[in-house]
Each structure stands twice: as structure tokens, then as C-alpha cells.
Write an enzyme that holds these catalytic residues in place. Sequence first.
Site, PDB file in Angstrom:
ATOM      1  N   CYS A  83       3.480   8.099   1.453  1.00  0.00           N
ATOM      2  CA  CYS A  83       4.120   7.035   2.232  1.00  0.00           C
ATOM      3  C   CYS A  83       4.101   5.776   1.365  1.00  0.00           C
ATOM      4  CB  CYS A  83       3.302   6.845   3.514  1.00  0.00           C
ATOM      5  SG  CYS A  83       3.803   5.441   4.498  1.00  0.00           S
ATOM      6  N   CYS A 132       7.429  -8.322   5.775  1.00  0.00           N
ATOM      7  CA  CYS A 132       8.697  -7.846   6.351  1.00  0.00           C
ATOM      8  C   CYS A 132       9.283  -8.947   7.210  1.00  0.00           C
ATOM      9  CB  CYS A 132       8.473  -6.591   7.189  1.00  0.00           C
ATOM     10  SG  CYS A 132       9.997  -5.934   7.901  1.00  0.00           S
ATOM     11  N   GLU A 185       0.798  -1.213   0.000  1.00  0.00           N
ATOM     12  CA  GLU A 185       0.000   0.000   0.000  1.00  0.00           C
ATOM     13  C   GLU A 185       0.833   1.266   0.000  1.00  0.00           C
ATOM     14  OE1 GLU A 185      -2.399  -1.102   3.280  1.00  0.00           O
ATOM     15  OE2 GLU A 185      -0.889  -0.554   4.730  1.00  0.00           O
ATOM     16  N   CYS A 242      -0.682   0.839   8.432  1.00  0.00           N
ATOM     17  CA  CYS A 242       0.391  -0.158   8.361  1.00  0.00           C
ATOM     18  C   CYS A 242       0.094  -1.565   7.838  1.00  0.00           C
ATOM     19  CB  CYS A 242       0.944  -0.308   9.756  1.00  0.00           C
ATOM     20  SG  CYS A 242       0.898   1.150  10.738  1.00  0.00           S
ATOM     21  N   ASN A 289      -1.125   1.639  16.799  1.00  0.00           N
ATOM     22  CA  ASN A 289      -2.300   1.368  16.004  1.00  0.00           C
ATOM     23  C   ASN A 289      -2.646  -0.112  16.216  1.00  0.00           C
ATOM     24  OD1 ASN A 289      -4.061   1.299  13.872  1.00  0.00           O
ATOM     25  ND2 ASN A 289      -2.414   0.882  12.409  1.00  0.00           N
ATOM     26  N   CYS A 331       3.837  -4.592  14.950  1.00  0.00           N
ATOM     27  CA  CYS A 331       3.611  -4.231  13.535  1.00  0.00           C
ATOM     28  C   CYS A 331       2.859  -5.338  12.810  1.00  0.00           C
ATOM     29  CB  CYS A 331       4.951  -3.966  12.855  1.00  0.00           C
ATOM     30  SG  CYS A 331       4.803  -3.676  11.082  1.00  0.00           S
ATOM     31  N   SER A 374      13.484   3.760  13.881  1.00  0.00           N
ATOM     32  CA  SER A 374      12.408   3.287  14.750  1.00  0.00           C
ATOM     33  C   SER A 374      13.020   2.734  16.032  1.00  0.00           C
ATOM     34  CB  SER A 374      11.620   2.192  14.019  1.00  0.00           C
ATOM     35  OG  SER A 374      11.015   2.746  12.881  1.00  0.00           O
ATOM     36  N   LEU A 375      12.971   3.528  17.075  1.00  0.00           N
ATOM     37  CA  LEU A 375      13.682   3.188  18.315  1.00  0.00           C
ATOM     38  C   LEU A 375      12.814   2.315  19.224  1.00  0.00           C
ATOM     39  CD1 LEU A 375      16.555   3.961  19.008  1.00  0.00           C
ATOM     40  CD2 LEU A 375      15.698   5.910  20.292  1.00  0.00           C
ATOM     41  N   HIS A 376      11.724   2.848  19.666  1.00  0.00           N
ATOM     42  CA  HIS A 376      10.687   2.116  20.412  1.00  0.00           C
ATOM     43  C   HIS A 376      11.061   1.628  21.809  1.00  0.00           C
ATOM     44  CE1 HIS A 376       8.695   2.359  16.652  1.00  0.00           C
ATOM     45  NE2 HIS A 376       9.358   1.380  16.085  1.00  0.00           N
ATOM     46  N   CYS A 415       8.626  -7.106  13.970  1.00  0.00           N
ATOM     47  CA  CYS A 415       8.395  -6.334  15.206  1.00  0.00           C
ATOM     48  C   CYS A 415       7.040  -6.718  15.810  1.00  0.00           C
ATOM     49  CB  CYS A 415       8.409  -4.837  14.904  1.00  0.00           C
ATOM     50  SG  CYS A 415       9.990  -4.293  14.234  1.00  0.00           S
TER      51      CYS A 415
HETATM   52  N1  SAH Z   1      10.463  -0.926   8.453  1.00  0.00           N
HETATM   53  C1  SAH Z   1      10.657   0.456   8.643  1.00  0.00           C
HETATM   54  C2  SAH Z   1       9.650   1.318   7.910  1.00  0.00           C
HETATM   55  C3  SAH Z   1       8.226   0.860   7.873  1.00  0.00           C
HETATM   56  S1  SAH Z   1       7.351   0.919   9.386  1.00  0.00           S
HETATM   57  C4  SAH Z   1      10.681   0.786  10.118  1.00  0.00           C
HETATM   58  O1  SAH Z   1      10.361  -0.069  10.927  1.00  0.00           O
HETATM   59  O2  SAH Z   1      11.065   1.907  10.434  1.00  0.00           O
HETATM   60  C5  SAH Z   1       7.131   2.664   9.598  1.00  0.00           C
HETATM   61  C6  SAH Z   1       6.850   3.081  11.033  1.00  0.00           C
HETATM   62  O3  SAH Z   1       5.566   2.598  11.482  1.00  0.00           O
HETATM   63  C7  SAH Z   1       7.883   2.536  12.012  1.00  0.00           C
HETATM   64  O4  SAH Z   1       8.321   3.527  12.908  1.00  0.00           O
HETATM   65  C8  SAH Z   1       7.095   1.489  12.735  1.00  0.00           C
HETATM   66  O5  SAH Z   1       7.642   1.240  13.967  1.00  0.00           O
HETATM   67  C9  SAH Z   1       5.707   2.078  12.779  1.00  0.00           C
HETATM   68  N2  SAH Z   1       4.655   1.108  13.058  1.00  0.00           N
HETATM   69  C10 SAH Z   1       4.586  -0.173  12.643  1.00  0.00           C
HETATM   70  N3  SAH Z   1       3.478  -0.761  13.115  1.00  0.00           N
HETATM   71  C11 SAH Z   1       2.830   0.157  13.838  1.00  0.00           C
HETATM   72  C12 SAH Z   1       1.604   0.154  14.565  1.00  0.00           C
HETATM   73  N4  SAH Z   1       0.846  -0.929  14.638  1.00  0.00           N
HETATM   74  N5  SAH Z   1       1.252   1.298  15.184  1.00  0.00           N
HETATM   75  C13 SAH Z   1       2.019   2.407  15.093  1.00  0.00           C
HETATM   76  N6  SAH Z   1       3.165   2.471  14.423  1.00  0.00           N
HETATM   77  C14 SAH Z   1       3.570   1.357  13.803  1.00  0.00           C
HETATM   78 FE1  SF4 Z   2       9.218  -4.469   9.461  1.00  0.00          FE
HETATM   79 FE2  SF4 Z   2       9.178  -1.866  10.144  1.00  0.00          FE
HETATM   80 FE3  SF4 Z   2       7.082  -3.491  10.662  1.00  0.00          FE
HETATM   81 FE4  SF4 Z   2       9.331  -3.792  12.045  1.00  0.00          FE
HETATM   82  S1  SF4 Z   2       7.984  -1.977  12.050  1.00  0.00           S
HETATM   83  S2  SF4 Z   2       8.118  -5.445  11.147  1.00  0.00           S
HETATM   84  S3  SF4 Z   2      10.842  -3.340  10.472  1.00  0.00           S
HETATM   85  S4  SF4 Z   2       7.825  -2.907   8.661  1.00  0.00           S
END
Ligand code: SAH
Ligand code: SF4
Length: 374
Positions: free
Chosen positions: A104, A111, A91, A345, A302, A118, A219-221, A115
Site C-alpha cells: 500500500c 491530502c 508511509e 492511514c 480506524n 481520515c 471511496s463511497l462512504h 475527509c
Molecule cells: N485518497 C484515496 C486513497 C487513500 S485513502 C481515497 O480516499 O480513496 C484509502 C482508503 O482508506 C479510503 O477508502 C479511505 O476512505 C480509507 N480511510 C481513510 N481514513 C480512514 C480511517 N480513519 N479508517 C478507515 N478507513 C479510512
Molecule cells: Fe484524502 Fe483519501 Fe483521506 Fe479523503 S480518505 S482525506 S481523499 S486520503
Amino acid sequence: MTANLLEFDLEGLSGFCEELGERRFRATQLFRWIHQRGASDFDQMSDLARSLREKLKTRACIQGIPVISQHESADGTIKWLFDVGHGDAVEAVFIPEDDRGTLCISSQAGCAVGCRFCSTGHQGFSRNLTTGEIVAQLWHAEHFLRCRMGTESRVISNVVMMGMGEPLQNFAALLPALRVMLDDHGYGLSRRRVTVSTSGVVPMIDRLAQDCPVALAVSLHAPTDALRDNLVPLNRKYPLAELLEACSRYLAHAPRDFITFEYCMLDGVNDQPEHAKQLVDLVRQQAGGKGIRCKFNLIPFNPFPQSGLLRSPQPSILTFARILNEAGLVTTIRKTRGDDIDAACGQLAGDVRDRTGIAERMAQRRTIMLKTVQ
Ligand code: SAH
Ligand code: SF4
């Protein structure tokens, strides 16, 4: 074999023209027709000799990716779901704002990083997108929007690689795609307005710095390895100290003088005041105690059912942001956009991979927040 010209950056297209026995400068004309005019038919290219157009018709094509669906939000956000074959979909989302238009886009179907928070990560990895498939998302969106708005000027001013996939695990395809975005004969976007977001593929952060330094979001988290190992499995390979050192090195090449750190706010997991204080210490320790120049972007989680996680309550997010801001770290909270169209996402795309009826699945869709960047 027919070559899809969306696969080439200008250098690649020049090589292709040479193979056809044409002068390299023809590539610039072709490239401009494709990316600046949105042409998909060689007969439109009136300033190319008929003989060349005929030759191109037998050897090349300009082929976008089929659109499965397009949804528009009341706030102007538009989301496209593209069919990349074999049950995979990716998407792209357009987010209009007063002073810019951000697209975006996705870099992979699924992927491999996995994570916990995600939904793309939960789907697993399907395949890398090709350069042409990455570029096609921008090509389609830009020319659709121009046509819709009745304008010949640029609509998309910013691109963020924040859709599905980990862009730095698809570097070979990403690099020419970034060059198409930046090329003055292509989309002419400035390096500051193209952002690669990564979960922290350290060696590739260095490669990006060398080969094509654009804006970087990391993406630190989590503020500690123990917690980050659990949320972003790639941390076991490239722990925080190595990641932050790579960020410091990147700053020497970056078009902006800061790195954006993304931080997804998960209720009771990483959103406590203690975590915010640990984050402050973490970034202050960098660069031999000078600290790393950065901004924080807090993303309200999300939610999706398989994650077993919840979004942090708003007061926790505000407290977290206040602690960071008071420590001198510029922190923003990501706005929610496109709620009514699930502009986020990879959830809808994941449904396609399940091979279940898309219409049926769309009826079940959940409210999703959309990522916007500065
Ligand atoms: N793989 C890369 C880019 C795609 S994800 C990355 O991880 O940075 C883009 C952003 O969306 C990242 O910061 C990711 O952590 C965030 N993201 C993924 N799933 C999410 C969710 N369910 N709620 C909020 N942010 C999310
Ligand atoms: Fe992949 Fe980014 Fe999602 Fe992590 S947050 S699973 S790196 S798309």
C-alpha cells in the site's frame, strides 16, 4: 543537473538516453537493472560499457527516499515511514498473505480532500509526491523484501494506492509511476493487481480509463449526497450521480469487470440498515436501471481523537454486510492487520509534520487497523 532515474517510466528513460547520445535500447537495460535488480550504483551494471557508466555517474543517480523508521508486526505486516523533506513523511505498508504480497503506497504528503474520518485529511495538504517518490516506495520495499527472503523472484504481487493522499489529484506523477509498475521490464504487475483508490475525482477517473486503466476502488462512504457532502467534501463538486456514471464508464475499460466501493463504517453516522438499503437502491439505479457491477468493502473505522467519530460496533457492520449481500452485492469486511505497529492511514507521518520527536510520538501511538484489499 543530475537526473534521478526513478523519476522515469521506460519511455522517459529512453528519451533521457537519447539526450546522452545513447541508443534507446540502452534504456531497457538500465531500467531492468534499476527495477528488476534493485541497482542503485552504476558500477553494478556489468553489461553496460564503462564509458556509459562513467557518463551516467556525472549526469544521473538512482536515489530512493530516506527511511525514517520500519516496523514489523507479529503477523508479518511491515510499515515504512519515508522522509520526503521539510518535515513531511509518507508511509508504505507491506501486507503478506498466503497467495499474494500487497504493498500500500502514498501519492501525496497530506491530502487536500479533507475527509472527516481520515487522519491524512485532517493534516491538510503539503505537496504532491513526484513519480520518483511514488516509485521509490515500491523499489525500496521490493528489494528490501527480496534481500530479506533471500530470493531473486518477485515478492510484491499487488500494489494499492491507498496510503496517504488522493492519487487522482496527482495524476501527472501517478501516470508514469503506474507505467513503471506495469512494465514487463519494470515490476511486471498485471493491471488487475494495481489498484487506484479515489474519493471521486470524476474527470480524472475518465483520464485514467483512457491513459492507464488499472483496477479502480472508489471511496463511497455514504448513500446520499447530503451525507456524503459532509463526510467527503469533494462530493459537493462531483456528486454521487456523476461519480457513479463515471464508474459505469470506467467499467468499459477496466481490467476487472467490477468496481470496488469502499465504505468506512462510522458508528451512528452511515452504518444503519437504512443506509445499506439506500446503497442497494443507489447502485441498482445505475446504467439505465441495469445496475453497476461492483463489490463492497466495508472498512471498520480506524479512530483518531480529532475526528470525533467512532468505529461501528461489529454487530452493526455484520447487519450492514448482510443487507448488501442479500441484495446480491458481494460484500467483504476488511480484515485488521498490523495492529501492533500502527499499520494505517498516515497518523505516524502526521506526527512528523508536527515536528515533534518521533520516538516520543511513537510511544503514544494508538491501535490502528490496516487496510487490505482483495
Ligand atoms: N485518497 C484515496 C486513497 C487513500 S485513502 C481515497 O480516499 O480513496 C484509502 C482508503 O482508506 C479510503 O477508502 C479511505 O476512505 C480509507 N480511510 C481513510 N481514513 C480512514 C480511517 N480513519 N479508517 C478507515 N478507513 C479510512
Ligand atoms: Fe484524502 Fe483519501 Fe483521506 Fe479523503 S480518505 S482525506 S481523499 S486520503
